[in-house]
Design an enzyme around this catalytic site. Structure first.
Site, PDB file in Angstrom:
ATOM      1  N   SER A 174       8.376  13.808   2.875  1.00 33.75           N
ATOM      2  CA  SER A 174       6.980  13.982   2.451  1.00 33.75           C
ATOM      3  C   SER A 174       6.175  12.840   3.043  1.00 33.75           C
ATOM      4  CB  SER A 174       6.919  13.906   0.924  1.00 33.75           C
ATOM      5  OG  SER A 174       5.587  13.782   0.472  1.00 33.75           O
ATOM      6  N   TYR A 184       8.445  10.007  -7.584  1.00 38.50           N
ATOM      7  CA  TYR A 184       8.553  10.910  -6.424  1.00 38.50           C
ATOM      8  C   TYR A 184       8.485  10.091  -5.124  1.00 38.50           C
ATOM      9  CZ  TYR A 184       7.264  14.814  -3.285  1.00 38.50           C
ATOM     10  OH  TYR A 184       7.220  15.736  -2.263  1.00 38.50           O
TER      11      TYR A 184
HETATM   12  N1  LIG Z   1       4.262  21.110  -1.702  1.00 38.98           N
HETATM   13  C1  LIG Z   1       3.934  19.991  -1.083  1.00 38.98           C
HETATM   14  O1  LIG Z   1       2.746  19.634  -1.011  1.00 38.98           O
HETATM   15  C2  LIG Z   1       4.980  19.167  -0.408  1.00 38.98           C
HETATM   16  C3  LIG Z   1       4.558  18.149   0.479  1.00 38.98           C
HETATM   17  C4  LIG Z   1       5.515  17.371   1.105  1.00 38.98           C
HETATM   18  C5  LIG Z   1       6.858  17.566   0.864  1.00 38.98           C
HETATM   19  N2  LIG Z   1       7.238  18.553  -0.009  1.00 38.98           N
HETATM   20  C6  LIG Z   1       8.678  18.724  -0.229  1.00 38.98           C
HETATM   21  O2  LIG Z   1       9.066  19.979   0.288  1.00 38.98           O
HETATM   22  C7  LIG Z   1      10.180  20.460  -0.448  1.00 38.98           C
HETATM   23  C8  LIG Z   1       9.894  21.879  -0.917  1.00 38.98           C
HETATM   24  O3  LIG Z   1       8.722  21.832  -1.700  1.00 38.98           O
HETATM   25  P1  LIG Z   1       7.886  23.128  -2.136  1.00 38.98           P
HETATM   26  O4  LIG Z   1       6.471  22.721  -2.106  1.00 38.98           O
HETATM   27  O5  LIG Z   1       8.331  24.329  -1.403  1.00 38.98           O
HETATM   28  O6  LIG Z   1       8.354  23.169  -3.674  1.00 38.98           O
HETATM   29  P2  LIG Z   1       8.572  24.417  -4.655  1.00 38.98           P
HETATM   30  O7  LIG Z   1       7.620  25.464  -4.292  1.00 38.98           O
HETATM   31  O8  LIG Z   1       8.557  23.847  -6.025  1.00 38.98           O
HETATM   32  O9  LIG Z   1      10.070  24.856  -4.290  1.00 38.98           O
HETATM   33  C9  LIG Z   1      11.116  23.940  -4.498  1.00 38.98           C
HETATM   34  C10 LIG Z   1      12.432  24.602  -4.181  1.00 38.98           C
HETATM   35  O10 LIG Z   1      13.466  23.644  -4.438  1.00 38.98           O
HETATM   36  C11 LIG Z   1      14.387  24.194  -5.372  1.00 38.98           C
HETATM   37  N3  LIG Z   1      14.982  23.153  -6.196  1.00 38.98           N
HETATM   38  C12 LIG Z   1      14.382  22.306  -7.057  1.00 38.98           C
HETATM   39  N4  LIG Z   1      15.296  21.538  -7.653  1.00 38.98           N
HETATM   40  C13 LIG Z   1      16.503  21.913  -7.171  1.00 38.98           C
HETATM   41  C14 LIG Z   1      17.838  21.513  -7.415  1.00 38.98           C
HETATM   42  N5  LIG Z   1      18.141  20.567  -8.320  1.00 38.98           N
HETATM   43  N6  LIG Z   1      18.829  22.112  -6.735  1.00 38.98           N
HETATM   44  C15 LIG Z   1      18.566  23.079  -5.834  1.00 38.98           C
HETATM   45  N7  LIG Z   1      17.329  23.516  -5.566  1.00 38.98           N
HETATM   46  C16 LIG Z   1      16.304  22.947  -6.230  1.00 38.98           C
HETATM   47  C17 LIG Z   1      13.560  25.193  -6.167  1.00 38.98           C
HETATM   48  O11 LIG Z   1      14.351  26.215  -6.780  1.00 38.98           O
HETATM   49  P3  LIG Z   1      14.948  26.115  -8.264  1.00 38.98           P
HETATM   50  O12 LIG Z   1      13.867  25.507  -9.112  1.00 38.98           O
HETATM   51  O13 LIG Z   1      15.298  27.513  -8.571  1.00 38.98           O
HETATM   52  O14 LIG Z   1      16.146  25.236  -8.139  1.00 38.98           O
HETATM   53  C18 LIG Z   1      12.704  25.801  -5.062  1.00 38.98           C
HETATM   54  O15 LIG Z   1      13.426  26.778  -4.343  1.00 38.98           O
HETATM   55  C19 LIG Z   1      10.406  19.467  -1.589  1.00 38.98           C
HETATM   56  O16 LIG Z   1      11.415  18.567  -1.234  1.00 38.98           O
HETATM   57  C20 LIG Z   1       9.070  18.745  -1.687  1.00 38.98           C
HETATM   58  O17 LIG Z   1       9.214  17.445  -2.210  1.00 38.98           O
HETATM   59  C21 LIG Z   1       6.337  19.360  -0.633  1.00 38.98           C
END
Ligand SMILES: NC(=O)c1ccc[n+]([C@@H]2O[C@H](COP(=O)([O-])OP(=O)(O)OC[C@H]3O[C@@H](n4cnc5c(N)ncnc54)[C@H](OP(=O)(O)O)[C@@H]3O)[C@@H](O)[C@H]2O)c1
Length: 262
Positions: A143, A156
């Protein structure tokens, strides 16, 4: 004919991970989708199979080492040896620096266990076979919170800094082995995680969710949310390419590539 790559994407049920899984299926890889909510991974995998792709769903909690061991064994059975790992699973829970009850330990422990140790354990489970094969690619979805701080998400930020620090050290140590580690650092992305952040801001400030989303988008240097497909395209380029230790910042404009700091 070159062998088909086998990719394991964590957190692939929705959001950025689902977009990455779709991109990698499009690249001809066989893709294993893992997350805690198996039904979400199954739905996403089914949609990819309907488009002619090779996709499998497995249950996975990256915060639990035994779940990782089971999921990696199942992935191998279903799709073969994994040579592309995408550490995408992550959580983001907001809280003030000093919480009212005076105890932040659980919050930090949870973020580090999932966002950092989860990715490290996945890599450690696959690295021995990748090193023996002389080929492997690991891409971490960190991130911009690995590069700078944000208010109200110190746990985070700490977990994402830890992930990037580990990736930098791993890339140096793996140099020359054929196994490479790279990291993407997106700013705010249009995903369910950002929807949840917008809901939290709306609840705390009395703004509408749309206003809260606009505030988050305005925090990105390009003034707009990153699309999950933009992250997925960069992840694919890193997996297919030769850029050990690369760090790619996505802020809504053109991706910015930074070489491994030495
Ligand atoms: N959204 C943003 O603005 C942003 C920006 C920079 C980086 N990121 C990073 O990008 C990644 C994906 O984010 P996203 O925005 O797509 O989030 P999201 O929409 O909340 O999706 C997160 C995914 O991770 C899974 N997950 C969460 N905890 C888990 C665990 N303990 N074991 C296995 N799977 C798990 C969730 O499924 P379950 O809950 O079913 O396990 C879901 O499939 C994350 O690492 C986040 O920190 C996001």
């Amino acid at each position: 004919m070159t062998a088909r790559h086998v990719a394991f994407v964590t957190g692939a049920g929705r959001g950025i991970g689902a977009a990455i899984a779709a991109e990698l299926v499009g690249a001809g890889a066989s893709v294993v989708l893992g997350a805690r909510t198996l039904s979400e991974c199954e739905r996403t995998a089914e949609a990819l199979r309907e488009r002619g792709g090779s996709a499998f769903a497995v249950q996975l909690d990256v915060g639990d080492a035994s779940s990782i061991a089971v999921a990696l064994a199942r992935a191998r059975e279903l799709a073969g040896p994994v040579d592309w790992l995408v550490n995408n699973a992550g959580i983001a829970v907001s809280a003030p620096l000093l919480p009212k009850d005076g105890n932040s330990d659980k919050l930090y422990e949870r973020h580090l266990r999932i966002n950092f140790h989860g990715a490290r354990h996945m890599a450690e489970g696959l690295l021995p076979a990748m090193k023996s094969a002389g080929y492997g690619r690991i891409v971490n979805v960190a991130s911009s919170a690995a590069l700078r701080g944000y208010r109200y998400v110190a746990a985070y930020c700490a977990s994402k800094h830890a992930l990037l620090g580990w990736a930098r050290a791993a890339a140096l140590e793996l140099d020359g082995t054929g196994v490479q580690v790279a990291t993407v650092c997106p700013h705010y992305v249009d995903s369910p995680m950002t929807d949840a952040s917008a809901r939290t801001i709306a609840a705390k400030t009395g703004r509408s969710e749309a206003e809260a989303r606009a505030l988050l988008a305005a925090e990105n240097p390009a003034g707009k949310l990153v699309r999950p497909e933009q992250v997925a395209a960069v992840v694919r380029a890193l997996l297919e390419g030769d850029a050990n230790g690369a760090e790619v910042e996505l802020d809504g404009g053109a991706p910015r590539y930074h070489p491994l700091p030495r």
